[in-house]
Design a protein around this motif. Structure first.
Motif, PDB file in Angstrom:
ATOM      1  N   MET A   1       0.853  -1.208   0.000  1.00 51.03           N
ATOM      2  CA  MET A   1       0.000   0.000   0.000  1.00 51.03           C
ATOM      3  C   MET A   1       0.884   1.253   0.000  1.00 51.03           C
ATOM      4  O   MET A   1       1.729   1.401   0.878  1.00 51.03           O
ATOM      5  CB  MET A   1      -0.866  -0.040   1.257  1.00 51.03           C
ATOM      6  CG  MET A   1      -1.671   1.204   1.466  1.00 51.03           C
ATOM      7  SD  MET A   1      -3.367   0.970   0.966  1.00 51.03           S
ATOM      8  CE  MET A   1      -4.152   2.207   1.927  1.00 51.03           C
ATOM      9  N   VAL A   2       0.666   2.120  -0.999  1.00 47.26           N
ATOM     10  CA  VAL A   2       1.501   3.321  -1.126  1.00 47.26           C
ATOM     11  C   VAL A   2       1.180   4.309   0.001  1.00 47.26           C
ATOM     12  O   VAL A   2       0.028   4.510   0.350  1.00 47.26           O
ATOM     13  CB  VAL A   2       1.259   3.975  -2.504  1.00 47.26           C
ATOM     14  CG1 VAL A   2       1.967   5.312  -2.609  1.00 47.26           C
ATOM     15  CG2 VAL A   2       1.710   3.052  -3.616  1.00 47.26           C
ATOM     16  N   GLN A   3       2.241   4.909   0.549  1.00 47.58           N
ATOM     17  CA  GLN A   3       2.060   5.928   1.588  1.00 47.58           C
ATOM     18  C   GLN A   3       2.512   7.276   1.018  1.00 47.58           C
ATOM     19  O   GLN A   3       3.578   7.350   0.407  1.00 47.58           O
ATOM     20  CB  GLN A   3       2.906   5.610   2.810  1.00 47.58           C
ATOM     21  CG  GLN A   3       2.536   4.319   3.504  1.00 47.58           C
ATOM     22  CD  GLN A   3       3.495   4.037   4.642  1.00 47.58           C
ATOM     23  OE1 GLN A   3       3.600   4.823   5.573  1.00 47.58           O
ATOM     24  NE2 GLN A   3       4.219   2.940   4.531  1.00 47.58           N
ATOM     25  N   TYR A   4       1.707   8.321   1.253  1.00 51.66           N
ATOM     26  CA  TYR A   4       2.013   9.650   0.736  1.00 51.66           C
ATOM     27  C   TYR A   4       2.529  10.528   1.868  1.00 51.66           C
ATOM     28  O   TYR A   4       1.856  10.677   2.889  1.00 51.66           O
ATOM     29  CB  TYR A   4       0.769  10.273   0.097  1.00 51.66           C
ATOM     30  CG  TYR A   4       0.271   9.500  -1.094  1.00 51.66           C
ATOM     31  CD1 TYR A   4       0.859   9.652  -2.348  1.00 51.66           C
ATOM     32  CD2 TYR A   4      -0.770   8.596  -0.967  1.00 51.66           C
ATOM     33  CE1 TYR A   4       0.411   8.925  -3.435  1.00 51.66           C
ATOM     34  CE2 TYR A   4      -1.226   7.870  -2.056  1.00 51.66           C
ATOM     35  CZ  TYR A   4      -0.627   8.039  -3.282  1.00 51.66           C
ATOM     36  OH  TYR A   4      -1.063   7.310  -4.370  1.00 51.66           O
ATOM     37  N   ALA A   5       3.714  11.108   1.658  1.00 42.91           N
ATOM     38  CA  ALA A   5       4.331  11.914   2.713  1.00 42.91           C
ATOM     39  C   ALA A   5       3.774  13.334   2.757  1.00 42.91           C
ATOM     40  O   ALA A   5       3.853  13.991   3.791  1.00 42.91           O
ATOM     41  CB  ALA A   5       5.838  11.958   2.507  1.00 42.91           C
ATOM     42  N   ASP A   6       3.243  13.825   1.640  1.00 38.26           N
ATOM     43  CA  ASP A   6       2.849  15.240   1.562  1.00 38.26           C
ATOM     44  C   ASP A   6       1.420  15.370   1.049  1.00 38.26           C
ATOM     45  O   ASP A   6       1.185  15.945  -0.008  1.00 38.26           O
ATOM     46  CB  ASP A   6       3.804  15.996   0.617  1.00 38.26           C
ATOM     47  CG  ASP A   6       5.251  15.737   0.957  1.00 38.26           C
ATOM     48  OD1 ASP A   6       5.708  16.269   1.967  1.00 38.26           O
ATOM     49  OD2 ASP A   6       5.913  14.956   0.235  1.00 38.26           O
ATOM     50  N   GLY A   7       0.463  14.840   1.757  1.00 41.87           N
ATOM     51  CA  GLY A   7      -0.913  14.864   1.272  1.00 41.87           C
ATOM     52  C   GLY A   7      -1.065  13.908   0.102  1.00 41.87           C
ATOM     53  O   GLY A   7      -0.232  13.025  -0.105  1.00 41.87           O
ATOM     54  N   GLN A   8      -2.109  14.094  -0.658  1.00 43.47           N
ATOM     55  CA  GLN A   8      -2.376  13.215  -1.805  1.00 43.47           C
ATOM     56  C   GLN A   8      -2.061  13.958  -3.093  1.00 43.47           C
ATOM     57  O   GLN A   8      -2.256  15.168  -3.155  1.00 43.47           O
ATOM     58  CB  GLN A   8      -3.859  12.846  -1.824  1.00 43.47           C
ATOM     59  CG  GLN A   8      -4.308  11.994  -0.654  1.00 43.47           C
ATOM     60  CD  GLN A   8      -4.110  10.510  -0.916  1.00 43.47           C
ATOM     61  OE1 GLN A   8      -4.218  10.074  -2.056  1.00 43.47           O
ATOM     62  NE2 GLN A   8      -3.826   9.757   0.115  1.00 43.47           N
ATOM     63  N   PRO A   9      -1.618  13.252  -4.148  1.00 47.90           N
ATOM     64  CA  PRO A   9      -1.408  13.928  -5.426  1.00 47.90           C
ATOM     65  C   PRO A   9      -2.723  14.463  -5.974  1.00 47.90           C
ATOM     66  O   PRO A   9      -3.779  13.854  -5.767  1.00 47.90           O
ATOM     67  CB  PRO A   9      -0.869  12.826  -6.339  1.00 47.90           C
ATOM     68  CG  PRO A   9      -0.507  11.688  -5.470  1.00 47.90           C
ATOM     69  CD  PRO A   9      -1.300  11.814  -4.208  1.00 47.90           C
TER      70      PRO A   9
END
Ligand code: ACO
Length: 130
Positions: A1-9
């Motif tokens: 599962m991908v984790q986003y460091a800066d909110g969502q694209p």
């Protein structure tokens, strides 16, 4: 599962590619120009789809690199057609790095690209209705 460091694209995933040693300096940092070129390619794809024809890059608005890209990272470019003028389209573009052999995604940079629809003679032509 991908984790986003800066909110969502924001936008649609338009291009994914791998950062290779030829795209980096001696320290392993990927050249900003290479990232910009990939963003330009993604805009070319998205804008040509919207214009249903040939497009050219007219302008790239201010750009800053918040995080480095490293060799082996996967560059993911997201685009969103934010505004359609008469012959021009303004795209919001985000570049994210999926870190090497991980699920961590970090935003590297973003910018506004202005793309112009062209006719066969290379002159601006109206963007058709959707
Ligand atoms: C394949 C590639 O992407 S190569 C990348 C490098 N790009 C190029 O080589 C493009 C070179 N430039 C050109 O060919 C021309 O300047 C063009 C086609 C971009 C514009 O041609 P012009 O004769 O200036 O056309 P014109 O003044 O009618 O402008 C066309 C549209 O572009 C917009 N535009 C032009 N320059 C800019 C700019 N610097 N910033 C924002 N918008 C711009 C105009 O506002 C207009 O939009 P609209 O029709 O939605 O109102």
């Amino acid at each position: 599962m991908v984790q986003y460091a800066d909110g969502q694209p924001t936008g649609e995933l338009t291009l994914r590619t791998l950062a290779m040693p030829a795209d980096a300096n001696a320290a392993g940092d990927i050249f900003g120009g290479w990232v910009m070129a990939q963003m330009d390619l993604a805009c070319g794809i998205r804008a040509a789809e919207r214009a249903r024809g040939r497009v050219v890059t007219a302008a790239v608005k201010e750009m800053a690199f918040a995080k480095p890209m490293k060799i082996g990272d996967t560059l993911c470019i997201y685009t969103h057609v934010d505004r359609v003028g008469r012959t021009s389209m303004t795209l919001k573009v985000e570049a994210w790095a999926q870190r090497y052999l991980s699920d961590m995604m970090e935003k590297v940079t973003d910018a506004d690209f202005v793309m112009v629809a062209l006719d066969g003679q290379g002159k601006p032509k109206p963007v058709p209705a959707e």
